[in-house]
Motif scaffolding. Structure first.
Motif, PDB file in Angstrom:
ATOM      1  N   GLN A 168      39.912 -53.033  81.882  1.00 60.11           N
ATOM      2  CA  GLN A 168      38.631 -52.461  82.247  1.00 60.11           C
ATOM      3  C   GLN A 168      38.486 -52.636  83.757  1.00 60.11           C
ATOM      4  N   LEU A 213      36.452 -51.898  87.437  1.00 60.42           N
ATOM      5  CA  LEU A 213      35.296 -51.492  88.224  1.00 60.42           C
ATOM      6  C   LEU A 213      35.796 -51.145  89.612  1.00 60.42           C
ATOM      7  N   LYS A 255      35.714 -40.070  91.235  1.00 58.00           N
ATOM      8  CA  LYS A 255      35.221 -39.605  89.933  1.00 58.00           C
ATOM      9  C   LYS A 255      36.077 -38.456  89.412  1.00 58.00           C
ATOM     10  N   GLU A 265      37.568 -42.201  81.874  1.00 59.20           N
ATOM     11  CA  GLU A 265      36.146 -42.479  82.056  1.00 59.20           C
ATOM     12  C   GLU A 265      35.675 -43.690  81.247  1.00 59.20           C
ATOM     13  N   ASP A 266      36.335 -43.957  80.114  1.00 52.87           N
ATOM     14  CA  ASP A 266      35.898 -45.063  79.263  1.00 52.87           C
ATOM     15  C   ASP A 266      36.376 -46.426  79.767  1.00 52.87           C
ATOM     16  N   THR A 278      34.998 -47.704  85.708  1.00 54.23           N
ATOM     17  CA  THR A 278      33.604 -47.532  86.107  1.00 54.23           C
ATOM     18  C   THR A 278      33.529 -47.469  87.624  1.00 54.23           C
ATOM     19  N   SER A 322      26.641 -53.673  87.406  1.00 55.05           N
ATOM     20  CA  SER A 322      27.198 -52.315  87.434  1.00 55.05           C
ATOM     21  C   SER A 322      28.419 -52.142  86.537  1.00 55.05           C
ATOM     22  N   PHE A 323      28.738 -53.180  85.779  1.00 58.54           N
ATOM     23  CA  PHE A 323      29.974 -53.105  85.000  1.00 58.54           C
ATOM     24  C   PHE A 323      29.705 -53.112  83.503  1.00 58.54           C
ATOM     25  N   GLY A 324      28.571 -52.541  83.114  1.00 60.17           N
ATOM     26  CA  GLY A 324      28.297 -52.397  81.693  1.00 60.17           C
ATOM     27  C   GLY A 324      28.143 -53.737  81.002  1.00 60.17           C
TER      28      GLY A 324
END
Length: 311
Positions: free
Chosen positions: A161, A163, A176, A185-186, A189, A202-204
């Motif tokens: 994952q 960022l 983007k 996209e999943d 981030t 900002s990282f869910g």
């Protein structure tokens, strides 16, 4: 490279038709353009000519070799002439065609982001090696630019994952596009902000959890180096992503000072800098309490990557 008029105008170039008029085939255009770019200082004139012509014809570069006898239309010749002229004026090929290959993937680029370079691939390889034992590594990519590192790490480790942050909204727009192009996209981030200022919240899920890896190819050009940079860099690539104070280490100092608060124990900070800065950056890492500090050479054998581990 110096400013000059583009080629494709001399009477002895191209193939002659039965009427005596010259016919500009793919082969003739490539030879003329490559010769012109060589005279203007290009290090890879044939390669650049092929990339530009492939852009004009809307094909892959390898396909040019089966099109050697194909004549160009007037519009195609005009488009090629314009691209060659702009390249002769030191505009980077990557910006002219809108992409750059990096880590076996194609990334969109424009004047808002640095052009990805081979040295940064060495940083990606180090990151993937460090992430390999982890099932779901959390990775922070500071100063992401085009997003080439973030995308490459996420693509190379299916559990990662990432960022990716940048101060420039224009750069994040490019990143983007690249994240979406590669279907990540999943797991990638994007966040806007000044270095670590973009990180909180900002990282869910688990936004407060530390990172296993922090990567950065930050600005590291000294202020007094600016005027001496190659014209294709100085006149076209984003100054915001290049300059970093009197010794080129303003951004690095901030990253090194703030990274421990965001790194998990045993996590690594990996930085790409100039070859003549690696010893100084190693010292900064040690002074900040990082252990296992080491310098890694890039594909050209130059010391470019500095790595430290949070104890």
């Amino acid at each position: 490279m110096t400013t000059q008029t583009a080629p494709m105008t001399t009477a002895n170039e191209g193939s002659d038709s039965s009427s005596g008029e010259k016919v500009w085939t793919v082969k003739a255009i490539l030879e003329s353009s490559a010769g012109f770019l060589k005279k203007k200082g290009s290090d890879s004139p044939r390669l650049e000519a092929e990339i530009l012509l492939a852009k004009v014809l809307g094909c892959e570069r390898i396909q040019l070799y089966v099109k050697f006898a194909q004549p160009l239309t007037d519009d195609e010749r005009a488009a090629m002439r314009d691209l060659v002229k702009r390249r002769a004026n030191a505009e980077p090929v990557a910006y002219l065609v809108g992409y750059r290959e990096f880590f076996s993937k194609r990334f969109a680029v424009n004047r808002h982001v640095l052009i990805p370079r081979p040295a940064t691939e060495s940083l990606v390889m180090e990151a993937l090696d460090a992430a390999k034992p982890l099932d779901a590594p959390r990775v922070l990519d500071l100063c992401t630019g085009s997003g080439c590192m973030a995308v490459s790490v996420a693509a190379g480790h299916r559990g990662a994952q990432v960022l990716a942050t940048d101060l420039s909204d224009d750069a994040l727009a490019v990143a983007k596009e690249n994240v979406q192009t590669h279907g990540l996209e999943d797991r990638v981030t994007l966040a806007g902000g000044d270095l670590f200022a973009a990180v909180p919240g900002s990282f869910g899920k688990g936004g407060s959890e530390p990172f296993d890896l922090i990567l950065s190819n930050p600005p590291y050009v000294r202020d007094d180096e600016w005027d001496g940079l190659d014209a294709d860099v100085r006149d076209h690539e984003p100054k915001l992503a290049l300059l970093s104070g009197a010794d080129g280490l303003d951004h690095v100092r901030r990253i090194v000072a703030e990274a421990p608060a965001h790194l998990a124990e045993g996590g690594s900070l990996m930085l790409e800098v100039s070859a003549d800065q690696t010893k100084a950056v190693s010292g900064l890492l040690r002074d900040a309490g990082f252990g296992g500090v080491r310098i890694v050479k890039d594909s050209d054998g130059l010391p470019r990557i500095v790595i430290g581990v949070r104890g």
